[in-house]
Structure formats: C-alpha cells, structure tokens
Scaffold this motif. Structure first.
Motif, PDB file in Angstrom:
ATOM      1  N   ARG A 213       0.842  -1.194   0.000  1.00  0.00           N
ATOM      2  CA  ARG A 213       0.000   0.000   0.000  1.00  0.00           C
ATOM      3  C   ARG A 213       0.880   1.247   0.000  1.00  0.00           C
ATOM      4  NH1 ARG A 213      -5.384  -0.869   2.159  1.00  0.00           N
ATOM      5  NH2 ARG A 213      -5.765  -3.097   2.444  1.00  0.00           N
ATOM      6  N   TRP A 214       0.341   2.334  -0.542  1.00  0.00           N
ATOM      7  CA  TRP A 214       1.053   3.609  -0.568  1.00  0.00           C
ATOM      8  C   TRP A 214       0.190   4.684   0.071  1.00  0.00           C
ATOM      9  CZ3 TRP A 214       5.916   4.801  -2.923  1.00  0.00           C
ATOM     10  CH2 TRP A 214       6.558   3.690  -3.492  1.00  0.00           C
ATOM     11  N   TYR A 215       0.856   5.658   0.704  1.00  0.00           N
ATOM     12  CA  TYR A 215       0.153   6.722   1.415  1.00  0.00           C
ATOM     13  C   TYR A 215       0.848   8.058   1.136  1.00  0.00           C
ATOM     14  CZ  TYR A 215      -1.333   2.564   3.993  1.00  0.00           C
ATOM     15  OH  TYR A 215      -1.796   1.323   4.326  1.00  0.00           O
ATOM     16  N   LEU A 216       0.057   9.106   0.992  1.00  0.00           N
ATOM     17  CA  LEU A 216       0.552  10.451   0.724  1.00  0.00           C
ATOM     18  C   LEU A 216      -0.107  11.394   1.721  1.00  0.00           C
ATOM     19  CD1 LEU A 216       0.649  12.052  -2.847  1.00  0.00           C
ATOM     20  CD2 LEU A 216      -0.212  13.328  -0.891  1.00  0.00           C
ATOM     21  N   ALA A 217       0.703  12.157   2.455  1.00  0.00           N
ATOM     22  CA  ALA A 217       0.189  13.038   3.499  1.00  0.00           C
ATOM     23  C   ALA A 217       0.178  14.488   3.030  1.00  0.00           C
ATOM     24  CB  ALA A 217       1.033  12.917   4.766  1.00  0.00           C
ATOM     25  N   SER A 218      -0.830  15.235   3.489  1.00  0.00           N
ATOM     26  CA  SER A 218      -0.972  16.616   3.028  1.00  0.00           C
ATOM     27  C   SER A 218      -1.372  17.554   4.165  1.00  0.00           C
ATOM     28  CB  SER A 218      -2.040  16.693   1.928  1.00  0.00           C
ATOM     29  OG  SER A 218      -3.344  16.558   2.487  1.00  0.00           O
ATOM     30  N   ARG A 226      -4.833  15.591   5.274  1.00  0.00           N
ATOM     31  CA  ARG A 226      -5.442  14.383   4.730  1.00  0.00           C
ATOM     32  C   ARG A 226      -4.374  13.344   4.385  1.00  0.00           C
ATOM     33  NH1 ARG A 226      -9.828  15.695   0.195  1.00  0.00           N
ATOM     34  NH2 ARG A 226      -8.092  16.750  -0.897  1.00  0.00           N
ATOM     35  N   VAL A 227      -4.844  12.100   4.208  1.00  0.00           N
ATOM     36  CA  VAL A 227      -3.989  11.021   3.741  1.00  0.00           C
ATOM     37  C   VAL A 227      -4.632  10.384   2.523  1.00  0.00           C
ATOM     38  CG1 VAL A 227      -3.012   8.755   4.261  1.00  0.00           C
ATOM     39  CG2 VAL A 227      -2.974  10.553   6.004  1.00  0.00           C
ATOM     40  N   PHE A 228      -3.932  10.455   1.391  1.00  0.00           N
ATOM     41  CA  PHE A 228      -4.356   9.794   0.157  1.00  0.00           C
ATOM     42  C   PHE A 228      -3.763   8.384   0.171  1.00  0.00           C
ATOM     43  CE2 PHE A 228      -4.552  14.256  -0.533  1.00  0.00           C
ATOM     44  CZ  PHE A 228      -5.473  14.509  -1.543  1.00  0.00           C
ATOM     45  N   ALA A 229      -4.492   7.412  -0.380  1.00  0.00           N
ATOM     46  CA  ALA A 229      -4.030   6.028  -0.277  1.00  0.00           C
ATOM     47  C   ALA A 229      -4.230   5.257  -1.579  1.00  0.00           C
ATOM     48  CB  ALA A 229      -4.749   5.312   0.857  1.00  0.00           C
ATOM     49  N   SER A 230      -3.311   4.308  -1.787  1.00  0.00           N
ATOM     50  CA  SER A 230      -3.397   3.347  -2.883  1.00  0.00           C
ATOM     51  C   SER A 230      -3.274   1.955  -2.297  1.00  0.00           C
ATOM     52  CB  SER A 230      -2.277   3.569  -3.902  1.00  0.00           C
ATOM     53  OG  SER A 230      -2.187   2.470  -4.804  1.00  0.00           O
ATOM     54  N   THR A 241      -8.688  10.373   3.043  1.00  0.00           N
ATOM     55  CA  THR A 241      -9.393  10.520   4.317  1.00  0.00           C
ATOM     56  C   THR A 241      -8.818  11.690   5.096  1.00  0.00           C
ATOM     57  OG1 THR A 241      -7.891   8.917   5.335  1.00  0.00           O
ATOM     58  CG2 THR A 241      -9.992   8.087   4.514  1.00  0.00           C
ATOM     59  N   GLU A 242      -9.683  12.350   5.846  1.00  0.00           N
ATOM     60  CA  GLU A 242      -9.239  13.427   6.720  1.00  0.00           C
ATOM     61  C   GLU A 242      -8.660  12.839   7.998  1.00  0.00           C
ATOM     62  OE1 GLU A 242     -11.962  16.503   7.600  1.00  0.00           O
ATOM     63  OE2 GLU A 242     -12.069  17.237   5.531  1.00  0.00           O
ATOM     64  N   THR A 243      -7.614  13.461   8.487  1.00  0.00           N
ATOM     65  CA  THR A 243      -7.035  13.063   9.759  1.00  0.00           C
ATOM     66  C   THR A 243      -7.552  13.972  10.865  1.00  0.00           C
ATOM     67  OG1 THR A 243      -5.101  14.519   9.673  1.00  0.00           O
ATOM     68  CG2 THR A 243      -4.940  12.403   8.506  1.00  0.00           C
ATOM     69  N   SER A 256       4.091  13.796   8.444  1.00  0.00           N
ATOM     70  CA  SER A 256       4.656  12.447   8.348  1.00  0.00           C
ATOM     71  C   SER A 256       3.548  11.426   8.535  1.00  0.00           C
ATOM     72  CB  SER A 256       5.731  12.260   9.424  1.00  0.00           C
ATOM     73  OG  SER A 256       6.268  10.954   9.404  1.00  0.00           O
ATOM     74  N   VAL A 257       3.499  10.438   7.635  1.00  0.00           N
ATOM     75  CA  VAL A 257       2.570   9.318   7.772  1.00  0.00           C
ATOM     76  C   VAL A 257       3.389   8.033   7.729  1.00  0.00           C
ATOM     77  CG1 VAL A 257       2.084   9.347   5.270  1.00  0.00           C
ATOM     78  CG2 VAL A 257       0.552   8.114   6.833  1.00  0.00           C
TER      79      VAL A 257
END
Length: 371
Positions: A213-218, A226-230, A241-243, A256-257
């Motif tokens: 899985r991959w995650y992108l933090a913003s 938010r955290v975008f995910a694959s 999803t919102e954090t 950092s995620v």
C-alpha cells in the motif's frame, strides 16, 4: 554508544513498561533514553535521512551536501554530486536535498527540491563516487517533496509533488531510480486536491509505502490534513481521508505518515510556525487509514517525522518515535499516548534492525539511539 549493563537494561525496560502500561507503581521513567550525537563536522541542515543498519547511514541536506558513515557515525565522508565530480556545477553545490533512500553503503537515491531544474533525483551505485541524474524537473508548477521505495521491490519507487492542475503529481521508477516517468492523474485516479493543499518536504516521510500500500500526506487546506491512499502498489489512488490534525493555514497539517503493517498507522505534524503548540499534533489508525483518531496525549509540540521501532515492552510492535524542532517523543501504544524524552532539535527519524534509531536535523545534527 557503549554497551548497556544487564542491570541498567532491566531497570530501563521496567521503566518503559511502566510508561507504556500506565502501571501505578511510579508512573515515570527511571532512565530516559538519550540521543547520542555524532561528529558530522557539518553545519548543514539534514532533512534527508537513510540508515541502512546500526553502522551504515546516509544523510542529505542543504548546499548540495550528502554524507555517509559506515562506522556508526564515528566518521562521516562527503559524497554528494558536487563532491564526486570535478565537473560539478555551482548549481549542484547549492542544491537543497530533502530526501534520500539507501540500501547499502553503495546504493542510494537522493531528491533535491526547488524551482525548475533545482528539483532533481540522483542515484549512485558506488557509494557516491559518481552520481546519475535520473530526473530534472522542467515544470515550474511542480514542487517535489518526498520519495519512497517498495520494501519488497527496491526497483520500484515513487516521488510526489505538490498539486499541479489540481492533483498531486507522482513520478515512478522501475529501475531503482535510474529513470523516472510521470504518472498522470487520469491514470491514478487520485482525488482532486483542495485549494492551497500541499505536501511538506520536512522529513522525507510525507510519502509512505507498506505491505503493498502507498500513502501520501498533506496539509495547508482546511479543515484538516489528509492522507491519500493506494491499495494496489501505487497503480490507483482512489481514496482520501481526513485526519485529526488541523490544517487551517499553509503551515499546518500532516508532515509524516507511517504504517507498521497494512492496518496500523500514525500521523504527526502540527504547525511549523507555532512549534510549541501541542494540541492536534498526532493521530492513529487501526483500519488501514480509513479512519484517523486523535491521540489522547499529544507529542510535546510540532513534529516533522516519525518512525516505528520494536518496543521493549508489550503490546508488541506498537512503539514509535517522533521528532521535531522542540524535542522527541515515544509512544508504546500505537500513537494513542506520546511521552517527551528529549528537547533537542531534529527534523527526520528512521529506525532499522528493530532497536536502532537515527535522527537528523539542523546545524549538522545527526544522532543515534540504541535500545
């Protein structure tokens, strides 16, 4: 760091168990872990950090500086592109490296940031004696923040940029960083970014991969980072999803995620312009990032980086460390509660081999922590 005696080790372990479990015996650390600074002989700021083992590590930072150690930090050598070539340019000597990945004392990939061609990706297979320029940015709208490589397939890596035309931009390599290809948002299906939303090139951990899985933090866009995910190794990015970390201005959000497996993750961040504010600086997930919960006890301020390590006490695998300009913290319960243990400034942290952690930051600070 000198070996720890058995009695001292047992005392420290008992103390950490007390801290983690909330036992009513003393409720405090009898022996605080301490970062041991290493003599980098540098004053650069190292936001890029890539430890390979307890002895071998790379750091990357300002003014084109990349250092490597193979003796646990006792000595460091300068191995950046400007050091490696007699034909290096003044631009290479001024590059600002923000992230680096490494697999040995020989192989590493480094990312520099900045406008235009100042955003570059270099790779080396000979310990920095020579560097291959695999990518030079030609789009003034792009700003690259972080890179990450698959834990099971080192040939596969990705780099993220702040949004271009409304979507976070992704580059991909299938040859361990020798060459990079742009992946269009139409290919990935990545959700639209909010106005002002961006990543943070603060510790190299705004892009993460674990268990395929991959995650992108913003951050930078209200109401929260938010955290975008694959879920398919970066092929498609169809969820976001919102954090619990607020992002009401451009300096706030998730910096950092980090995930320790497909289910359990942590996020840290806050406001880099208000580094002592503690509220809303961390959160945790136990469902793969579908939902994010605020920590019950936050770190001691804004935190730019985090890493999982193997804890000395139960629950097994739930220990992590976070760092920032005002100090370092531990969690022993998967991010629910954090405990300050050091007040030194660091930007990035990584742990290898279970119980060896490295940290790096401003004024040439690179340190090691052994458990």
């Amino acid at each position: 760091m000198a070996p720890v005696s058995i009695s001292l080790f047992l005392t420290a372990t008992a103390s950490l168990v007390t801290l983690a479990t909330g036992s009513p015996t003393t409720g405090r650390l009898l022996l605080k872990p301490t970062w041991t600074l290493t003599p980098t002989q540098s004053t650069q700021r190292f936001r890029g950090l890539a430890p390979v083992s307890a002895s071998t590590a790379w750091v990357a930072g300002t003014n084109g500086t990349i250092l490597r150690t193979e003796d646990g930090g006792a000595t460091w050598i300068s191995v950046g592109p400007s050091s490696a070539s007699l034909n290096s340019t003044a631009e290479e000597a001024s590059l600002e490296f923000r992230d680096i990945a490494a697999w040995s004392a020989s192989h590493a990939v480094a990312l520099s940031i900045g406008e235009g061609t100042a955003s570059r990706i270099y790779s080396t297979a000979d310990g920095g004696a020579s560097w291959n320029l695999g990518f030079a940015n030609a789009d003034p709208a792009a700003f690259y923040d972080c890179l990450a490589f698959s834990e099971t397939d080192p040939s596969h890596g990705m780099v993220m940029s702040d949004p271009v035309d409304g979507h976070f931009r992704l580059l991909e390599t299938r040859d361990q960083g020798l060459s990079w290809q742009l992946i269009s948002s139409a290919q990935t299906g990545i959700p639209t970014a909010r106005g002002g939303e961006s990543g943070f090139a603060a510790s190299g951990t705004c892009l993460e991969t674990k268990s395929g899985r991959w995650y992108l933090a913003s951050g930078g866009a209200a109401p929260a980072g938010r955290v975008f995910a694959s879920a398919d190794d970066g092929l498609t990015w169809d969820t976001v999803t919102e954090t619990s970390i607020p992002a009401t201005n451009s300096s706030q959000g998730v910096f950092s995620v980090r995930f320790r497996d497909a289910a359990h993750g942590i996020v840290v961040g806050g406001d880099f312009q208000d580094p002592t504010r503690t509220n809303g600086t961390a959160g945790w997930s136990d469902d793969g990032g579908v939902t994010w919960n605020p920590s019950d006890k936050f770190p001691g301020g804004y935190r730019s980086g985090a890493a999982w390590f193997s804890g000395l006490c139960p629950p097994k695998g739930a220990a992590a460390v976070a760092v920032g300009p005002t100090g370092s913290d531990f969690t022993f319960d998967g991010g629910r509660t954090w405990h300050v243990f050091d007040d030194g400034s660091f930007d990035a942290v990584e742990c290898v081999g279970g119980r060896v952690c490295w940290a790096s930051g401003e004024k040439g600070r690179v340190a090691r922590l052994l458990f």
